[in-house]
Write a protein that holds these residues in place. Structure first.
Motif, PDB file in Angstrom:
ATOM      1  N   GLY A  34      -8.284   4.634  -4.270  1.00 26.04           N
ATOM      2  CA  GLY A  34      -8.530   5.618  -3.231  1.00 26.04           C
ATOM      3  C   GLY A  34      -9.842   5.314  -2.515  1.00 26.04           C
ATOM      4  N   PHE A  81     -13.321   2.759   6.408  1.00 23.52           N
ATOM      5  CA  PHE A  81     -12.888   3.835   7.296  1.00 23.52           C
ATOM      6  C   PHE A  81     -14.090   4.663   7.719  1.00 23.52           C
ATOM      7  CE2 PHE A  81      -8.331   3.572   6.817  1.00 23.52           C
ATOM      8  CZ  PHE A  81      -8.133   3.030   5.564  1.00 23.52           C
ATOM      9  N   GLY A 128     -10.730   7.225  11.068  1.00 24.24           N
ATOM     10  CA  GLY A 128     -10.308   6.142  11.941  1.00 24.24           C
ATOM     11  C   GLY A 128      -9.193   5.366  11.264  1.00 24.24           C
ATOM     12  N   LYS A 129      -8.660   4.363  11.958  1.00 19.87           N
ATOM     13  CA  LYS A 129      -7.530   3.605  11.425  1.00 19.87           C
ATOM     14  C   LYS A 129      -7.936   2.552  10.404  1.00 19.87           C
ATOM     15  CE  LYS A 129      -4.112   4.280  15.034  1.00 19.87           C
ATOM     16  NZ  LYS A 129      -3.089   3.631  15.895  1.00 19.87           N
ATOM     17  N   ARG A 162       1.926   6.780 -10.250  1.00 21.58           N
ATOM     18  CA  ARG A 162       1.232   5.866  -9.365  1.00 21.58           C
ATOM     19  C   ARG A 162       2.178   5.274  -8.328  1.00 21.58           C
ATOM     20  NH1 ARG A 162      -3.458   3.506 -10.409  1.00 21.58           N
ATOM     21  NH2 ARG A 162      -3.218   3.063  -8.188  1.00 21.58           N
ATOM     22  N   TYR A 196      -3.833  14.135   1.143  1.00 23.19           N
ATOM     23  CA  TYR A 196      -3.784  13.314   2.344  1.00 23.19           C
ATOM     24  C   TYR A 196      -2.553  12.403   2.293  1.00 23.19           C
ATOM     25  CZ  TYR A 196      -8.736  14.328   3.420  1.00 23.19           C
ATOM     26  OH  TYR A 196      -9.938  14.934   3.735  1.00 23.19           O
ATOM     27  N   GLN A 236      -1.456   8.652   3.650  1.00 24.61           N
ATOM     28  CA  GLN A 236      -1.976   7.434   4.254  1.00 24.61           C
ATOM     29  C   GLN A 236      -0.824   6.462   4.488  1.00 24.61           C
ATOM     30  OE1 GLN A 236      -4.952   5.213   2.013  1.00 24.61           O
ATOM     31  NE2 GLN A 236      -5.718   4.230   3.876  1.00 24.61           N
ATOM     32  N   GLN A 291      -3.110   2.719   8.473  1.00 23.73           N
ATOM     33  CA  GLN A 291      -3.779   3.853   9.109  1.00 23.73           C
ATOM     34  C   GLN A 291      -4.738   4.531   8.147  1.00 23.73           C
ATOM     35  OE1 GLN A 291      -1.128   6.544  11.118  1.00 23.73           O
ATOM     36  NE2 GLN A 291       0.211   4.900  11.827  1.00 23.73           N
ATOM     37  N   GLY A 292      -5.581   5.366   8.700  1.00 22.15           N
ATOM     38  CA  GLY A 292      -6.472   6.148   7.874  1.00 22.15           C
ATOM     39  C   GLY A 292      -5.753   7.347   7.274  1.00 22.15           C
ATOM     40  N   PRO A 293      -6.291   7.923   6.215  1.00 21.22           N
ATOM     41  CA  PRO A 293      -5.670   9.112   5.618  1.00 21.22           C
ATOM     42  C   PRO A 293      -5.609  10.269   6.604  1.00 21.22           C
ATOM     43  CG  PRO A 293      -7.339   8.172   4.152  1.00 21.22           C
ATOM     44  CD  PRO A 293      -7.500   7.497   5.472  1.00 21.22           C
ATOM     45  N   LEU A 309      -4.991  14.464   6.682  1.00 17.07           N
ATOM     46  CA  LEU A 309      -4.945  15.646   5.832  1.00 17.07           C
ATOM     47  C   LEU A 309      -3.606  16.359   5.968  1.00 17.07           C
ATOM     48  CD1 LEU A 309      -6.628  17.590   3.960  1.00 17.07           C
ATOM     49  CD2 LEU A 309      -6.963  18.974   6.025  1.00 17.07           C
ATOM     50  N   LEU A 313      -2.658  10.670  -1.231  1.00 15.55           N
ATOM     51  CA  LEU A 313      -3.966  10.724  -1.872  1.00 15.55           C
ATOM     52  C   LEU A 313      -4.360  12.162  -2.139  1.00 15.55           C
ATOM     53  CD1 LEU A 313      -5.727   8.202   0.509  1.00 15.55           C
ATOM     54  CD2 LEU A 313      -5.335   7.791  -1.914  1.00 15.55           C
ATOM     55  N   GLN A 354     -16.081  14.378  -0.696  1.00 12.24           N
ATOM     56  CA  GLN A 354     -14.739  14.357  -1.239  1.00 12.24           C
ATOM     57  C   GLN A 354     -14.558  13.105  -2.106  1.00 12.24           C
ATOM     58  OE1 GLN A 354     -11.634  15.058   1.678  1.00 12.24           O
ATOM     59  NE2 GLN A 354     -12.982  16.389   2.873  1.00 12.24           N
ATOM     60  N   PHE A 402     -11.811  10.804  -4.065  1.00  7.97           N
ATOM     61  CA  PHE A 402     -10.388  10.516  -3.983  1.00  7.97           C
ATOM     62  C   PHE A 402      -9.834   9.957  -5.287  1.00  7.97           C
ATOM     63  CE2 PHE A 402      -9.106  10.976   0.475  1.00  7.97           C
ATOM     64  CZ  PHE A 402     -10.342  11.150   1.081  1.00  7.97           C
ATOM     65  N   GLY A 403      -8.581  10.299  -5.572  1.00 13.76           N
ATOM     66  CA  GLY A 403      -7.841   9.679  -6.648  1.00 13.76           C
ATOM     67  C   GLY A 403      -7.262   8.355  -6.182  1.00 13.76           C
ATOM     68  N   PRO A 404      -6.564   7.635  -7.079  1.00 14.16           N
ATOM     69  CA  PRO A 404      -6.014   6.322  -6.726  1.00 14.16           C
ATOM     70  C   PRO A 404      -4.787   6.399  -5.836  1.00 14.16           C
ATOM     71  CG  PRO A 404      -5.400   6.907  -8.955  1.00 14.16           C
ATOM     72  CD  PRO A 404      -6.348   7.969  -8.489  1.00 14.16           C
ATOM     73  N   ARG A 441       1.920   5.821  -4.502  1.00 11.42           N
ATOM     74  CA  ARG A 441       2.603   5.037  -3.456  1.00 11.42           C
ATOM     75  C   ARG A 441       4.081   5.395  -3.477  1.00 11.42           C
ATOM     76  NH1 ARG A 441       0.887   0.736  -0.633  1.00 11.42           N
ATOM     77  NH2 ARG A 441      -0.933   0.610  -1.989  1.00 11.42           N
TER      78      ARG A 441
END
Lengths: 112, 113
Positions: free
Chosen positions: A43, A89, A103-104, B9, B35, B37, B41-43, B45, B91, B102, B104-106, B109
């Motif tokens: 993550g 990011f 962002g991407k 996972r 989130y 992802q 791309q970015g995560p 929410l 996520l 914040q 984040f966890g792993p 997928r």
């Protein structure tokens, strides 16, 4: 609607060089700008963050530069190392809105 | 301190099936986030909890996604029925409270076939 625009999409830097990643935002209510580092299968992890009351923040080899008037901020990685190879990011949020707008991402490869 | 835990996972399902993800935040963290992802791309929410109350679910596709946080600790995110475009990493993140860092966890997928 992408609230934070990030460039470049990918970046290759030689070991010892400087990596620079840029971000721009439109929402003037944003007042917290973190950078996250993400390795494959993991993550995102907070790397460094800045608030708009300062123009620069440095932590070790990592520096954020912030330009409030241009609504831009950037991450500089000095003396880049192969271990810095990851996806980076940028993000932004406001005190009233809590959600991180990411962002991407930029995929950084530091070659030996 | 232990980080954010997520399971499973990895998950592969067929479209129109249902799936559930579990998250255990860092002990004491009042705020929990989910989130999505998508590759490249970015995560984004999906939902934010403060203790066991929803703070923001404006980007959660409520016709198929649901989430709960019972007793203000663990949380589950469910998709029913899944669509191909739901293929992503989900996520979970937590923080002491809103506006705090914040963690984040792993991630889980998900591949929808």
């Amino acid at each position: 609607q992408q609230q934070v625009k990030q460039s470049p999409q990918s970046l290759i830097v030689q070991k010892g060089g400087i990596s620079i990643i840029n971000c721009a935002y439109e929402n003037t209510a944003f007042d917290y700008f973190p950078w996250y580092q993400q390795f494959p299968g993991k993550g995102p992890a907070l790397l460094i963050a800045i608030r708009p009351d300062v123009s620069e923040k440095k932590e070790g080899r990592f520096t954020i530069s912030f330009n409030k008037s241009a609504k831009q901020f950037s991450l500089h990685i000095m003396d880049s190392q192969p271990g810095d190879s990851a996806t980076y990011f940028c993000a932004a949020t406001s005190s009233s809105g809590y959600a991180l707008n990411f962002g991407k991402g930029t995929s950084l490869l530091v070659t030996p | 301190e232990a980080g954010v835990a997520q399971s499973p996972r990895y998950k592969i399902i067929e479209k129109r099936q249902s799936v559930a993800f579990w998250c255990n935040p860092i002990s004491g963290h009042a705020t929990l986030y989910w989130y999505q992802q998508i590759l490249g791309q970015g995560p984004k929410l999906l939902i934010q909890f403060q203790n066991n109350g929803v703070v923001d679910d404006s980007q959660l596709p409520k016709d198929r996604f649901s989430a709960e946080r019972l007793k203000g600790v663990d949380s589950t995110l469910k998709i029913q029925p899944a669509k191909l475009e739901d293929s992503a990493v989900y996520l979970c993140a937590s923080s002491w409270t809103v506006q705090e860092t914040q963690y984040f966890g792993p991630g889980t997928r998900l591949l929808v076939l």
